[in-house]
Design a protein around this motif. Structure first.
Motif, mmCIF file in Angstrom:
data_model
loop_
_atom_site.group_PDB
_atom_site.id
_atom_site.type_symbol
_atom_site.label_atom_id
_atom_site.label_comp_id
_atom_site.label_asym_id
_atom_site.label_seq_id
_atom_site.Cartn_x
_atom_site.Cartn_y
_atom_site.Cartn_z
ATOM 1 N N PRO A 71 0.785 -1.112 -0.097
ATOM 2 C CA PRO A 71 0.180 0.014 0.067
ATOM 3 C C PRO A 71 0.761 1.290 -0.037
ATOM 4 O O PRO A 71 0.406 2.293 -0.671
ATOM 5 C CB PRO A 71 -0.807 -0.185 1.502
ATOM 6 C CG PRO A 71 -0.952 -1.650 1.816
ATOM 7 C CD PRO A 71 0.468 -2.256 1.189
ATOM 8 N N ASP A 118 2.144 1.594 -3.615
ATOM 9 C CA ASP A 118 1.174 2.243 -4.574
ATOM 10 C C ASP A 118 0.860 3.444 -4.370
ATOM 11 O O ASP A 118 0.531 4.214 -5.400
ATOM 12 C CB ASP A 118 -0.067 1.111 -4.389
ATOM 13 C CG ASP A 118 0.140 -0.279 -5.019
ATOM 14 O OD1 ASP A 118 1.070 -0.347 -5.415
ATOM 15 O OD2 ASP A 118 -0.707 -1.239 -4.446
ATOM 16 N N SER A 119 0.678 4.030 -3.086
ATOM 17 C CA SER A 119 0.512 5.384 -2.743
ATOM 18 C C SER A 119 1.347 6.223 -3.204
ATOM 19 O O SER A 119 1.169 7.324 -3.666
ATOM 20 C CB SER A 119 0.100 5.616 -1.425
ATOM 21 O OG SER A 119 1.254 5.560 -0.463
#
Length: 113
Positions: free
Chosen positions: A8, A11-12
């Protein structure tokens, strides 16, 4: 200290960095990705074709040798001539239409068409 980055977080980071790019840069990145995928597909297809050719060669050679050992009469029985043997492995090859032995060649050709 833990240097690992979770999915995560990664991805961010990617999304936030993509937002700061200009539309032209985004288009350039997309074009490069498409090109890389196309090159990958081409390479995968080439390697697959080479592998198949290497694997199929012994079987094709065996069939070729067996057909070459047949007499002209035996080849005629299966609708081939001696000159057809090298062409059998071409993708668009089709054996001649069979006709009765007592049918004249012109009639047999007309019926086959």
């Amino acid at each position: 200290m833990n240097a690992r980055v979770t999915k995560p977080e990664f991805d961010s980071a990617i999304v936030s960095s993509m937002m700061s790019l200009a539309p032209a840069q985004l288009m350039q990145l997309e074009a490069a990705r498409s090109r890389d995928e196309a090159v990958g597909r081409w390479f995968r297809n080439a390697v697959t074709a080479i592998f198949r050719a290497v694997v199929e060669y012994p079987r094709r050679r065996r069939v070729y040798d067996e057909l070459a050992m047949l007499s002209d009469r035996e080849l005629a029985d299966i609708g081939l001539a001696r000159g057809d043997i090298p062409r059998i492995f071409e993708a668009d090859f089709q054996a001649r239409a069979k006709r009765a032995a007592n049918t004249p060649a012109r009639l047999g050709a007309a019926r086959a068409a």
